[in-house]
Motif scaffolding. Structure first.
Motif, PDB file in Angstrom:
ATOM      1  N   LEU A 144       0.800  -1.224   0.000  1.00 15.99           N
ATOM      2  CA  LEU A 144       0.000   0.000   0.000  1.00 15.99           C
ATOM      3  C   LEU A 144       0.835   1.278   0.000  1.00 15.99           C
ATOM      4  O   LEU A 144       0.594   2.193  -0.788  1.00 15.99           O
ATOM      5  N   GLU A 145       1.801   1.361   0.894  1.00 15.55           N
ATOM      6  CA  GLU A 145       2.509   2.611   1.124  1.00 15.55           C
ATOM      7  C   GLU A 145       3.156   3.147  -0.148  1.00 15.55           C
ATOM      8  O   GLU A 145       3.127   4.363  -0.413  1.00 15.55           O
ATOM      9  N   ALA A 146       3.728   2.284  -0.952  1.00 16.29           N
ATOM     10  CA  ALA A 146       4.453   2.720  -2.149  1.00 16.29           C
ATOM     11  C   ALA A 146       3.534   3.266  -3.231  1.00 16.29           C
ATOM     12  O   ALA A 146       4.013   3.861  -4.205  1.00 16.29           O
ATOM     13  N   LEU A 147       2.230   3.097  -3.080  1.00 16.02           N
ATOM     14  CA  LEU A 147       1.291   3.479  -4.137  1.00 16.02           C
ATOM     15  C   LEU A 147       0.603   4.807  -3.881  1.00 16.02           C
ATOM     16  O   LEU A 147      -0.205   5.258  -4.704  1.00 16.02           O
ATOM     17  N   ARG A 148       0.923   5.463  -2.781  1.00 12.62           N
ATOM     18  CA  ARG A 148       0.137   6.629  -2.372  1.00 12.62           C
ATOM     19  C   ARG A 148       0.178   7.759  -3.387  1.00 12.62           C
ATOM     20  O   ARG A 148      -0.799   8.490  -3.554  1.00 12.62           O
TER      21      ARG A 148
END
Length: 331
Positions: free
Chosen positions: A237-241
């Motif tokens: 999730l985090e890398a897609l923000r």
């Protein structure tokens, strides 16, 4: 050590014919091949269904072998929390996770959402899929589905502007979401997004290939963009923000409902909107995903509507309205 009352795990491969064919940018198919896990204990049977996906190197045979490799662990009392570490995320773990949850509900005599402390799902509108084809073919399919409030349109690269314009003309009142299935490129990304925006599309799903989607962070996005192949579980999730506004949570990617619910909570905390998605499969695959619908902005659980027939005691669909499962089906 196992005993006569130990759980027993059984796996099977099933084929379910599709009504016509289902076509996306990667090809067409005429049947849904699913793997079903059954965990039996004390006269009760918990069931879960998965769809192994070649895009992730999965096959029905490999998923079935992965389930059979867990038979001893299940007989020794493996529960779904221990399962998360015992198997990698993916289709096989999804089937077993959902089977263990179903058995847990049956043994308790309670609905699974009550056991998990989750909001009970309510009837909700699901998207209905328009397969990839020529603009006239897609327009014809959209015209026949124009009474449905939400259509999911499969696109595939060259000519997508013409396709989405044809669909919009054929279904002027429907909300449209688009799934490019990684078929766009950096060179046609902005042109295709603009065509979708001009057609009043609400959301575009996975326009660029996973791992090659950083261009989404460098452009002005004229509408919502949702990750599918780029997002699997909480760790992604985090890398897609910066690239995406929403994430498509599918149980076959997360490896089951246990991780999917945790992922939904984490995604909401990071500011993502949620789509709950599916593969083409029976109601046994859709039923656990219904627990995600109270958190979802978009629901895409039309798999059984695309089959020639569904399994017994399947989900109730009234046009595009899908109802929570009866306990006899799952949970």
């Amino acid at each position: 050590m196992t005993s006569a009352n130990s759980p027993n795990l059984i796996g099977n491969i099933e084929q379910w014919p599709i009504a016509g064919s289902f076509t996306i940018s990667r090809g067409a198919k005429t049947e849904a091949v699913v793997v079903v896990a059954e965990v039996r204990r004390d006269g009760l049977v918990g069931r879960g269904e998965c769809v192994p996906y070649p895009r992730y190197g999965e096959t029905p045979e490999a998923a079935l072998a992965a389930l059979r490799a867990m038979q001893e662990a299940v007989a020794d009392g493996l529960d779904r929390m221990a399962l998360q570490a015992a198997m990698p995320p993916g289709a096989a773990r999804n089937a077993l996770d959902c089977a263990l949850l179903d058995l847990e509900a049956k043994r308790s005599g309670r609905r699974i959402w009550d056991l998990l402390g989750r909001r009970a799902p309510e009837p909700c509108v699901t998207a209905y899929t328009i397969s990839l084809g020529s603009p006239p073919v897609m327009a014809d399919a959209a015209s026949r589905a124009a009474h449905r409030p939400l259509l999911k349109v499969k696109l595939g690269g060259d000519g997508d502007g013409e396709r989405i314009r044809a669909v919009r003309k054929a279904a002027p009142q429907s909300q449209l979401i688009v799934d490019a299935n990684e078929a766009w490129t950096e060179s046609n990304l902005e042109k295709n997004l603009a065509a979708c925006a001009a057609a009043g599309v609400t959301l575009v799903e996975q326009p660029l290939p996973a791992g090659n989607d950083q261009a989404l962070a460098r452009i002005d996005r004229p509408l919502m963009v949702c990750a599918d192949e780029s997002v699997h579980d909480r760790t992604s999730l985090e890398a897609l923000r910066d690239c995406y506004d929403a994430v498509n949570i599918k149980l076959d990617k997360t490896g089951g409902l246990t991780e999917a619910l945790a992922m939904a909570d984490a995604a909401r905390a990071l500011g993502f909107d949620i789509m709950v998605g599916c593969m083409v499969a029976t109601s046994l695959s859709m039923a656990p995903a219904m627990l995600l619908t109270p958190q979802a902005r978009f629901v895409d659980l039309d798999g059984p509507l695309l089959l020639a027939s569904d399994r017994d005691n399947g989900l109730l669909y009234e046009d595009s309205l899908v109802y929570p499962p009866d306990a006899v089906l799952w949970g």
